[in-house]
Design a protein around this motif. Sequence first.
Motif, PDB file in Angstrom:
ATOM      1  N   HIS A 155      69.029  87.392  29.031  1.00 17.03           N
ATOM      2  CA  HIS A 155      68.471  88.595  28.382  1.00 17.03           C
ATOM      3  C   HIS A 155      69.065  89.838  29.017  1.00 17.03           C
ATOM      4  O   HIS A 155      69.377  89.863  30.210  1.00 17.03           O
ATOM      5  N   ARG A 156      69.246  90.861  28.223  1.00 17.67           N
ATOM      6  CA  ARG A 156      69.829  92.098  28.734  1.00 17.67           C
ATOM      7  C   ARG A 156      69.002  92.690  29.858  1.00 17.67           C
ATOM      8  O   ARG A 156      69.534  93.249  30.819  1.00 17.67           O
ATOM      9  N   HIS A 157      67.669  92.563  29.762  1.00 16.66           N
ATOM     10  CA  HIS A 157      66.762  93.042  30.808  1.00 16.66           C
ATOM     11  C   HIS A 157      65.776  91.922  31.122  1.00 16.66           C
ATOM     12  O   HIS A 157      64.627  91.945  30.671  1.00 16.66           O
TER      13      HIS A 157
ATOM     14  N   GLU B 223      60.454  90.994  27.712  1.00 17.03           N
ATOM     15  CA  GLU B 223      60.237  91.394  26.327  1.00 17.03           C
ATOM     16  C   GLU B 223      60.022  90.183  25.437  1.00 17.03           C
ATOM     17  O   GLU B 223      60.572  89.096  25.674  1.00 17.03           O
TER      18      GLU B 223
ATOM     19  N   ARG C 213      75.949  86.440  29.295  1.00 14.59           N
ATOM     20  CA  ARG C 213      75.411  86.009  28.008  1.00 14.59           C
ATOM     21  C   ARG C 213      75.375  84.482  27.914  1.00 14.59           C
ATOM     22  O   ARG C 213      74.623  83.910  27.129  1.00 14.59           O
TER      23      ARG C 213
ATOM     24  N   GLU D 156      75.259  91.591  28.315  1.00 18.44           N
ATOM     25  CA  GLU D 156      76.672  91.833  28.090  1.00 18.44           C
ATOM     26  C   GLU D 156      77.494  90.955  29.026  1.00 18.44           C
ATOM     27  O   GLU D 156      77.031  90.520  30.079  1.00 18.44           O
TER      28      GLU D 156
ATOM     29  N   GLY E 163      61.032  89.953  22.315  1.00 16.11           N
ATOM     30  CA  GLY E 163      62.242  89.758  21.533  1.00 16.11           C
ATOM     31  C   GLY E 163      63.460  89.582  22.431  1.00 16.11           C
ATOM     32  O   GLY E 163      63.519  90.111  23.546  1.00 16.11           O
ATOM     33  N   TYR E 164      64.432  88.818  21.942  1.00 15.14           N
ATOM     34  CA  TYR E 164      65.626  88.536  22.743  1.00 15.14           C
ATOM     35  C   TYR E 164      66.719  89.540  22.447  1.00 15.14           C
ATOM     36  O   TYR E 164      67.059  89.798  21.286  1.00 15.14           O
ATOM     37  N   ARG E 165      67.306  90.097  23.510  1.00 14.04           N
ATOM     38  CA  ARG E 165      68.497  90.934  23.418  1.00 14.04           C
ATOM     39  C   ARG E 165      69.497  90.402  24.420  1.00 14.04           C
ATOM     40  O   ARG E 165      69.219  90.348  25.617  1.00 14.04           O
ATOM     41  N   ALA E 166      70.645  89.986  23.935  1.00 12.10           N
ATOM     42  CA  ALA E 166      71.609  89.301  24.791  1.00 12.10           C
ATOM     43  C   ALA E 166      72.240  90.239  25.813  1.00 12.10           C
ATOM     44  O   ALA E 166      72.496  91.411  25.533  1.00 12.10           O
TER      45      ALA E 166
ATOM     46  N   ASP F 239      76.939  83.984  20.269  1.00 12.46           N
ATOM     47  CA  ASP F 239      75.538  83.813  19.875  1.00 12.46           C
ATOM     48  C   ASP F 239      75.061  82.456  20.397  1.00 12.46           C
ATOM     49  O   ASP F 239      75.230  81.423  19.763  1.00 12.46           O
TER      50      ASP F 239
END
Length: 423
Positions: free
Chosen positions: A279-281, A286, A297, A293, A288-291, A270
């Motif tokens: 960011h994943r994409h 976006e 990361r 893989e 919102g944050y999505r880490a 984290d």
Amino acid sequence: MSERTGTKATTPTTPAAPADPADPADPADLAGRAERLDAADELAAVRDRFVLDDVVYLDGNSLGALPAGVAPRLRDVVAREWGELRIRSWEESGWWTAPERVGDRIAPLLGAAPGQVVVGDSTSVNVFKAVVAAVRMAVGPRDEVLVDAASFPTDGYVAESAARMTGCRIRPVPAAEMAAAAGKRTAAALVNHVDYRTGRLHDLPGITAAVHAAGGLVVWDLCHSAGALPVGLDEHGVDLAVGCTYKYLNGGPGAPAYLYVRRALQPHFDSPLPGWNSHRHPFAMEAGYRAAEGSARGRVGTPEILSLLALDSALDVWGGVDIEAVRAKSLALTDFFLECVAALVPAGAVEPVTPLAHADRGSQIALRRADADRVMRALIDRGVVGDYRPPDLLRFGFTPLYTRFADALRAARTLGSVLEGSG
């Protein structure tokens, strides 16, 4: 193939027995020994991969020498990839994936499998990411961050800030006492693999195991070990590690650092700096944050492409080199230098503070002398470049890829000349 480096192995140089400063070698035989050792050196040809001159350069533990392939690679990057392809180079020249690709090139030198090292940011930034993430991943109500009491200052500054940010207290502990100090309150420990002042090598396997037994995670700073000796991150179950690339990895001034995150921890990593690059994409933009893989990361912002690709080229010098052979030569070089100092420097003029035991020594020799700053300036004026650390340490870094035994002898002989009659 070498299991540790993934490259063709060379035959390691056999280290001499550890030098005893109280039992100096015969000065008349030193030149002959240096010549014989250089003639037998399995890494001797690697020196030709660097841009060097007649200066004895023993400061690779601060800034590595320039690999010969870097300048032409950068000319192509600037003139063609940036000048002609421009924005297309993010895809066509592989700029976008360079942090992971170059990380995978460094990984074998750290004893790490692919997919666990990402290159980018400075060592300080990566220390911050790693310490905060380690505290966040720690299990249970833990509120203590141990830090190597002799740490490079920035590590201490960053660790203290990370501790405040995560509601922890910071506790400085000598690295030799770190294993015993870890307890039920320990969330994370930050330790230097090699002490930047003295060259002392700390017990990475033992400290890692002890902190794990106490329930904490460990962050290792590899700035003064990576590229000079085997590290064994995967073998010893290290959680997180950071390091610079401009010392023994020869990446150039300001070259980006790296972050290692053990594969099993990556889904739980984290980062306190969740930038768009991790960011994943990333191009979805976006809110919102999505880490992402994997090792991506650990990214934050736009990669430092020019310096990153200079590092990529610099790593070419490791082709066909086994890190075990590098370690063997490092020990042989530092042993020989200590023998030469004992034979050629006036008795009592300097005090070696680097451990004599191979198991406790990195790839530098530190000598204590009250007027070390003056002495180092005199050495540099005479073509021997080391460095000085206040208040009284002369540091000599030995980079086995390009340092010769003749260089060690010349450095000791010049030091003896400078100190002769100076008291």
